[in-house]
Motif scaffolding. Structure first.
Motif, PDB file in Angstrom:
ATOM      1  N   ASP A  35       0.817  -1.218   0.000  1.00 23.74           N
ATOM      2  CA  ASP A  35       0.000   0.000   0.000  1.00 23.74           C
ATOM      3  C   ASP A  35       0.848   1.265   0.000  1.00 23.74           C
ATOM      4  O   ASP A  35       0.417   2.296   0.524  1.00 23.74           O
ATOM      5  N   TYR A  36       2.029   1.215  -0.603  1.00 24.90           N
ATOM      6  CA  TYR A  36       2.848   2.426  -0.737  1.00 24.90           C
ATOM      7  C   TYR A  36       2.052   3.518  -1.453  1.00 24.90           C
ATOM      8  O   TYR A  36       2.189   4.696  -1.156  1.00 24.90           O
ATOM      9  N   TYR A  37       1.228   3.124  -2.416  1.00 31.05           N
ATOM     10  CA  TYR A  37       0.220   4.017  -2.977  1.00 31.05           C
ATOM     11  C   TYR A  37      -1.036   3.200  -3.249  1.00 31.05           C
ATOM     12  O   TYR A  37      -1.062   1.982  -3.024  1.00 31.05           O
ATOM     13  N   ASP A  38      -2.088   3.833  -3.714  1.00 34.87           N
ATOM     14  CA  ASP A  38      -3.418   3.242  -3.865  1.00 34.87           C
ATOM     15  C   ASP A  38      -3.380   1.873  -4.556  1.00 34.87           C
ATOM     16  O   ASP A  38      -3.024   1.763  -5.734  1.00 34.87           O
ATOM     17  N   VAL A  39      -3.788   0.848  -3.837  1.00 33.53           N
ATOM     18  CA  VAL A  39      -3.772  -0.514  -4.377  1.00 33.53           C
ATOM     19  C   VAL A  39      -4.750  -0.657  -5.535  1.00 33.53           C
ATOM     20  O   VAL A  39      -4.558  -1.497  -6.421  1.00 33.53           O
ATOM     21  N   ASN A  40      -5.807   0.171  -5.565  1.00 37.34           N
ATOM     22  CA  ASN A  40      -6.777   0.077  -6.660  1.00 37.34           C
ATOM     23  C   ASN A  40      -6.137   0.343  -8.016  1.00 37.34           C
ATOM     24  O   ASN A  40      -6.520  -0.263  -9.023  1.00 37.34           O
ATOM     25  N   ALA A  87      10.324   2.146  -4.255  1.00 37.70           N
ATOM     26  CA  ALA A  87      10.741   3.325  -5.010  1.00 37.70           C
ATOM     27  C   ALA A  87      10.610   4.587  -4.157  1.00 37.70           C
ATOM     28  O   ALA A  87      10.032   4.576  -3.078  1.00 37.70           O
ATOM     29  N   GLY A  88      11.165   5.668  -4.673  1.00 40.30           N
ATOM     30  CA  GLY A  88      10.984   6.977  -4.062  1.00 40.30           C
ATOM     31  C   GLY A  88      12.185   7.457  -3.278  1.00 40.30           C
ATOM     32  O   GLY A  88      12.594   6.818  -2.314  1.00 40.30           O
ATOM     33  N   VAL A  89      12.743   8.580  -3.709  1.00 44.01           N
ATOM     34  CA  VAL A  89      13.891   9.153  -3.004  1.00 44.01           C
ATOM     35  C   VAL A  89      13.470   9.709  -1.654  1.00 44.01           C
ATOM     36  O   VAL A  89      14.071   9.392  -0.615  1.00 44.01           O
ATOM     37  N   ARG A  90      12.425  10.530  -1.626  1.00 43.61           N
ATOM     38  CA  ARG A  90      12.045  11.188  -0.367  1.00 43.61           C
ATOM     39  C   ARG A  90      11.516  10.188   0.656  1.00 43.61           C
ATOM     40  O   ARG A  90      11.751  10.335   1.855  1.00 43.61           O
ATOM     41  N   TYR A  91      10.799   9.160   0.202  1.00 44.07           N
ATOM     42  CA  TYR A  91      10.274   8.143   1.115  1.00 44.07           C
ATOM     43  C   TYR A  91      11.413   7.401   1.802  1.00 44.07           C
ATOM     44  O   TYR A  91      11.284   6.942   2.935  1.00 44.07           O
ATOM     45  N   SER A  92      12.559   7.294   1.125  1.00 43.86           N
ATOM     46  CA  SER A  92      13.692   6.572   1.715  1.00 43.86           C
ATOM     47  C   SER A  92      14.304   7.332   2.883  1.00 43.86           C
ATOM     48  O   SER A  92      15.015   6.746   3.698  1.00 43.86           O
ATOM     49  N   ASP A 143      31.357   6.729 -16.010  1.00 43.28           N
ATOM     50  CA  ASP A 143      31.855   7.490 -14.869  1.00 43.28           C
ATOM     51  C   ASP A 143      31.564   6.729 -13.577  1.00 43.28           C
ATOM     52  O   ASP A 143      30.572   5.990 -13.487  1.00 43.28           O
ATOM     53  N   ASN A 144      32.392   6.934 -12.561  1.00 43.52           N
ATOM     54  CA  ASN A 144      32.138   6.319 -11.264  1.00 43.52           C
ATOM     55  C   ASN A 144      30.924   6.966 -10.599  1.00 43.52           C
ATOM     56  O   ASN A 144      30.669   8.162 -10.764  1.00 43.52           O
ATOM     57  N   VAL A 145      30.193   6.159  -9.841  1.00 39.13           N
ATOM     58  CA  VAL A 145      29.016   6.654  -9.110  1.00 39.13           C
ATOM     59  C   VAL A 145      29.133   6.210  -7.651  1.00 39.13           C
ATOM     60  O   VAL A 145      28.389   5.353  -7.187  1.00 39.13           O
ATOM     61  N   ASP A 146      30.051   6.816  -6.959  1.00 33.89           N
ATOM     62  CA  ASP A 146      30.370   6.392  -5.596  1.00 33.89           C
ATOM     63  C   ASP A 146      29.875   7.353  -4.523  1.00 33.89           C
ATOM     64  O   ASP A 146      30.261   7.229  -3.364  1.00 33.89           O
ATOM     65  N   HIS A 147      29.015   8.307  -4.894  1.00 33.67           N
ATOM     66  CA  HIS A 147      28.567   9.292  -3.918  1.00 33.67           C
ATOM     67  C   HIS A 147      27.044   9.472  -3.974  1.00 33.67           C
ATOM     68  O   HIS A 147      26.541  10.550  -4.297  1.00 33.67           O
ATOM     69  N   PRO A 148      26.276   8.423  -3.651  1.00 38.85           N
ATOM     70  CA  PRO A 148      24.815   8.556  -3.610  1.00 38.85           C
ATOM     71  C   PRO A 148      24.403   9.524  -2.507  1.00 38.85           C
ATOM     72  O   PRO A 148      25.087   9.660  -1.494  1.00 38.85           O
ATOM     73  N   VAL A 149      23.257  10.182  -2.708  1.00 37.87           N
ATOM     74  CA  VAL A 149      22.794  11.159  -1.720  1.00 37.87           C
ATOM     75  C   VAL A 149      21.437  10.778  -1.119  1.00 37.87           C
ATOM     76  O   VAL A 149      20.782  11.590  -0.473  1.00 37.87           O
ATOM     77  N   SER A 150      21.006   9.542  -1.323  1.00 41.99           N
ATOM     78  CA  SER A 150      19.817   9.010  -0.660  1.00 41.99           C
ATOM     79  C   SER A 150      19.999   7.510  -0.497  1.00 41.99           C
ATOM     80  O   SER A 150      20.775   6.883  -1.229  1.00 41.99           O
ATOM     81  N   LEU A 151      19.276   6.926   0.465  1.00 43.59           N
ATOM     82  CA  LEU A 151      19.378   5.481   0.648  1.00 43.59           C
ATOM     83  C   LEU A 151      18.803   4.745  -0.558  1.00 43.59           C
ATOM     84  O   LEU A 151      19.292   3.663  -0.922  1.00 43.59           O
ATOM     85  N   TYR A 152      17.776   5.313  -1.183  1.00 44.56           N
ATOM     86  CA  TYR A 152      17.250   4.699  -2.399  1.00 44.56           C
ATOM     87  C   TYR A 152      18.351   4.566  -3.441  1.00 44.56           C
ATOM     88  O   TYR A 152      18.550   3.505  -4.038  1.00 44.56           O
ATOM     89  N   ALA A 153      19.095   5.645  -3.666  1.00 43.65           N
ATOM     90  CA  ALA A 153      20.194   5.613  -4.634  1.00 43.65           C
ATOM     91  C   ALA A 153      21.247   4.598  -4.228  1.00 43.65           C
ATOM     92  O   ALA A 153      21.760   3.843  -5.059  1.00 43.65           O
ATOM     93  N   ALA A 154      21.565   4.552  -2.939  1.00 44.39           N
ATOM     94  CA  ALA A 154      22.565   3.597  -2.457  1.00 44.39           C
ATOM     95  C   ALA A 154      22.106   2.164  -2.687  1.00 44.39           C
ATOM     96  O   ALA A 154      22.907   1.292  -3.040  1.00 44.39           O
ATOM     97  N   SER A 155      20.810   1.920  -2.516  1.00 41.59           N
ATOM     98  CA  SER A 155      20.301   0.553  -2.727  1.00 41.59           C
ATOM     99  C   SER A 155      20.396   0.160  -4.197  1.00 41.59           C
ATOM    100  O   SER A 155      20.664  -1.005  -4.524  1.00 41.59           O
TER     101      SER A 155
END
Length: 343
Positions: A35-40, A87-92, A143-155
């Motif tokens: 139910d992260y968003y409307d199941v319907n 999903a979702g950066v802010r939710y993380s 390019d290297n991507v070693d500096h994520p700025v959210s846990l979503y990105a890190a995952s």
């Protein structure tokens, strides 16, 4: 082919499943229908899929190790399109544990299923968010991507590393696709297009972070599923030119690849809103706010590798894509939730 699509009740997953079903593949779709968003809305997407005789749905949480193992043992799958994730950066920022359960534990369970059952090709969803603090544009997989700025990105970065390990150890062909701001009909209600459209229609302000100065590489859903399908049909290969003293992050001596998949043309957020206003016939009330934690100011995909290797051509103009989204959204608003779930 018999293909597993995880996250089949999701936005990209449901549209991808339809594309594969329409060309004759047999699809097993799984989703936990949380139910992260409307199941319907998820049920409505599933209802469309269940019109196809070669589609089977199984309600399943990828974090359930035994259930995933049983699925792979029973279904005799050939390929996997893994799109299930929290999903979702802010939710993380506020719900970090959900990302470990789904995006790390769940992905490990999928990798184990692929390993033990000799899957021909695993294609999985990464994200443009892995670029994090990078500022060089356009974003390149080399390019290297070693500096994520959210846990979503890190995952999502962790998913790429885990996939490489399995490609190296078990020769599992694995391709990661870094999605860039996907939009279109049947999209997620927590994403900006639907949030903006809803508020515009209700004469409510829309929140524009970074004072509206974001640029996003908006990508129409049809262009995304076309790209996924092209990649799925060509299992990842080892890069014979890969050098250990000058390593290319986008490839490997293992059958492992990573690609950007985006519109290849960043759009000012205010221009996207203008297209929404035009399609809706209403003017937005704009609430300008500072940058949010975990956000990045701009995204811009370098998709040259997809163009060269897969003849990938994202070609849906912004106005065409936004008009199609608004047509679907306004039709959806005319239906009650119970009716929507049976469509």
């Amino acid at each position: 082919m018999k293909i597993l699509v995880t996250g089949a009740a999701g936005f990209i997953g449901s549209m991808q499943a339809i594309r594969l079903l329409e060309r004759g593949d047999e699809i097993v779709g799984i989703d936990n229908l949380n139910d992260y968003y409307d199941v319907n809305l998820k049920l409505a997407r599933l209802a469309r899929l269940q019109n196809y005789p070669n589609f089977t749905f199984i309600k399943l949480d990828i974090a359930d190790r035994a259930a995933v193992a049983n699925l792979f043992a029973k279904e005799q799958l050939q390929r996997v399109v893994h799109l299930a994730a929290q999903a979702g950066v802010r939710y993380s920022i506020t719900n970090p544990h959900a990302y470990i359960d789904s995006n790390i534990v769940g992905f490990l369970n999928i990798l184990e299923g692929c390993r033990h059952h000799k899957i021909d090709h695993l294609v999985y969803a990464s994200s443009s968010s892995v670029y994090g603090a990078n500022t060089r544009m356009p974003f390149s997989v080399h390019d290297n991507v070693d500096h994520p700025v959210s846990l979503y990105a890190a995952s999502k970065k962790a998913n790429e590393l885990m996939a490489h390990t399995y490609s190296h150890l078990y020769k599992l062909p694995a391709t990661g696709l870094r999605f860039f701001t996907v939009y279109g009909p049947w999209g997620r209600p927590d994403m900006s297009p639907m949030l903006f459209a809803s508020n515009i229609l209700q004469d409510k302000p829309i929140d524009l972070f970074n004072y509206g100065n974001h640029r996003r590489d908006f990508t129409y859903i049809d262009d995304i599923v076309t790209g996924i399908t092209k990649v799925l049909d060509k299992p990842a290969q080892a890069n014979p030119g890969w050098l250990s003293d000058n390593p290319d992050p986008g490839s490997s001596t293992a059958p492992y690849r990573v690609y950007n998949i985006g519109g290849n043309s960043p759009v000012q957020l205010l221009d996207f809103i203008a297209a929404l206003e035009h399609a809706l016939g209403k003017t937005a009330i704009k609430n300008l706010l500072p940058m949010q934690p975990g956000d990045v100011p701009d995204t811009y995909a370098d998709v040259e590798d997809l163009i060269v290797e897969f003849d990938y051509k994202p070609d849906t103009p912004l106005r065409v894509g936004v008009d199609a989204f608004v047509a679907w959204y306004t039709e959806m608003l005319g239906k009650g939730k119970d009716e929507l779930a049976t469509q």
